[in-house]
Design a protein around this motif. Structure first.
Motif, PDB file in Angstrom:
ATOM      1  N   ALA A 266       0.854  -1.186   0.000  1.00  0.00           N
ATOM      2  CA  ALA A 266       0.000   0.000   0.000  1.00  0.00           C
ATOM      3  C   ALA A 266       0.889   1.234   0.000  1.00  0.00           C
ATOM      4  O   ALA A 266       1.909   1.283   0.679  1.00  0.00           O
ATOM      5  N   GLY A 267       0.490   2.251  -0.766  1.00  0.00           N
ATOM      6  CA  GLY A 267       1.280   3.476  -0.848  1.00  0.00           C
ATOM      7  C   GLY A 267       0.401   4.715  -0.755  1.00  0.00           C
ATOM      8  O   GLY A 267      -0.814   4.660  -0.977  1.00  0.00           O
ATOM      9  N   ILE A 268       1.039   5.827  -0.410  1.00  0.00           N
ATOM     10  CA  ILE A 268       0.323   7.093  -0.267  1.00  0.00           C
ATOM     11  C   ILE A 268       1.235   8.233  -0.695  1.00  0.00           C
ATOM     12  O   ILE A 268       2.469   8.153  -0.550  1.00  0.00           O
ATOM     13  N   ARG A 269       0.615   9.290  -1.236  1.00  0.00           N
ATOM     14  CA  ARG A 269       1.386  10.497  -1.531  1.00  0.00           C
ATOM     15  C   ARG A 269       0.488  11.726  -1.441  1.00  0.00           C
ATOM     16  O   ARG A 269      -0.729  11.665  -1.625  1.00  0.00           O
ATOM     17  N   LEU A 270       1.143  12.834  -1.160  1.00  0.00           N
ATOM     18  CA  LEU A 270       0.507  14.142  -1.092  1.00  0.00           C
ATOM     19  C   LEU A 270       0.348  14.687  -2.502  1.00  0.00           C
ATOM     20  O   LEU A 270       1.226  14.516  -3.351  1.00  0.00           O
ATOM     21  N   LEU A 271      -0.784  15.334  -2.745  1.00  0.00           N
ATOM     22  CA  LEU A 271      -1.023  16.066  -3.983  1.00  0.00           C
ATOM     23  C   LEU A 271      -1.294  17.521  -3.609  1.00  0.00           C
ATOM     24  O   LEU A 271      -2.004  17.782  -2.638  1.00  0.00           O
ATOM     25  N   THR A 272      -0.727  18.453  -4.350  1.00  0.00           N
ATOM     26  CA  THR A 272      -1.004  19.868  -4.111  1.00  0.00           C
ATOM     27  C   THR A 272      -1.221  20.560  -5.448  1.00  0.00           C
ATOM     28  O   THR A 272      -0.783  20.081  -6.496  1.00  0.00           O
ATOM     29  N   SER A 273      -1.910  21.677  -5.395  1.00  0.00           N
ATOM     30  CA  SER A 273      -2.087  22.470  -6.609  1.00  0.00           C
ATOM     31  C   SER A 273      -2.007  23.947  -6.254  1.00  0.00           C
ATOM     32  O   SER A 273      -2.288  24.348  -5.132  1.00  0.00           O
ATOM     33  N   ASN A 274      -1.595  24.705  -7.228  1.00  0.00           N
ATOM     34  CA  ASN A 274      -1.699  26.158  -7.131  1.00  0.00           C
ATOM     35  C   ASN A 274      -2.398  26.615  -8.395  1.00  0.00           C
ATOM     36  O   ASN A 274      -3.014  25.807  -9.088  1.00  0.00           O
TER      37      ASN A 274
END
Length: 134
Positions: free
Chosen positions: A71-79
């Motif tokens: 299982a994996g996870i990551r942060l997503l961000t946007s501007n």
């Protein structure tokens, strides 16, 4: 009578503007999470407000399927102009376990939306995933 209504209207408008300004200026904690087959994950972001240039991040992912996959996870961000997919954090401990990571993220352009992507991996191949934005 008209003078009283006008004065009351100005007072309410001032109160609404003051409330709006204090809400947008204060930092908050947000927690987008999602579930996909074999994995649950949550990203907790502290010190967040629209335009923040530095945030504190905690990522947690649970492996919930006895299938030999990770299982994996990551942060997503946007501007305003881009979406950034931050590096994956992988739980390699197997079914019934969870792993947690704490870090910070910076963006000189400022953060807009915050999101999370959770996936189930077979080696480096993503079998399935989910995304959630706040």
């Amino acid at each position: 009578m008209r003078t009283i209504k006008k004065a009351l209207g100005v007072g309410l408008a001032t109160l609404a503007l003051t409330t709006l300004q204090s809400t947008t200026a204060s930092a908050a904690t947000v927690q987008p999470s999602c579930h996909t087959t074999g994995a649950n994950g949550t990203v907790t972001v502290r010190d967040y407000h629209n335009g923040a240039k530095r945030i504190s991040v905690s990522l947690q992912v649970d492996d919930i399927l006895p299938d030999g996959k990770n299982a994996g996870i990551r942060l997503l961000t946007s501007n305003i102009s881009t979406v950034k997919k931050w590096p994956w954090h992988i739980n390699t401990k197997g079914n019934g376990t969870w792993m947690k990571w704490k870090t910070q993220a910076t963006d000189s352009s400022g953060f807009g939306k915050i999101g999370v992507e959770v996936g189930r991996f077979e080696g480096s191949y993503i079998r399935n995933s989910c995304v959630r934005w706040i």
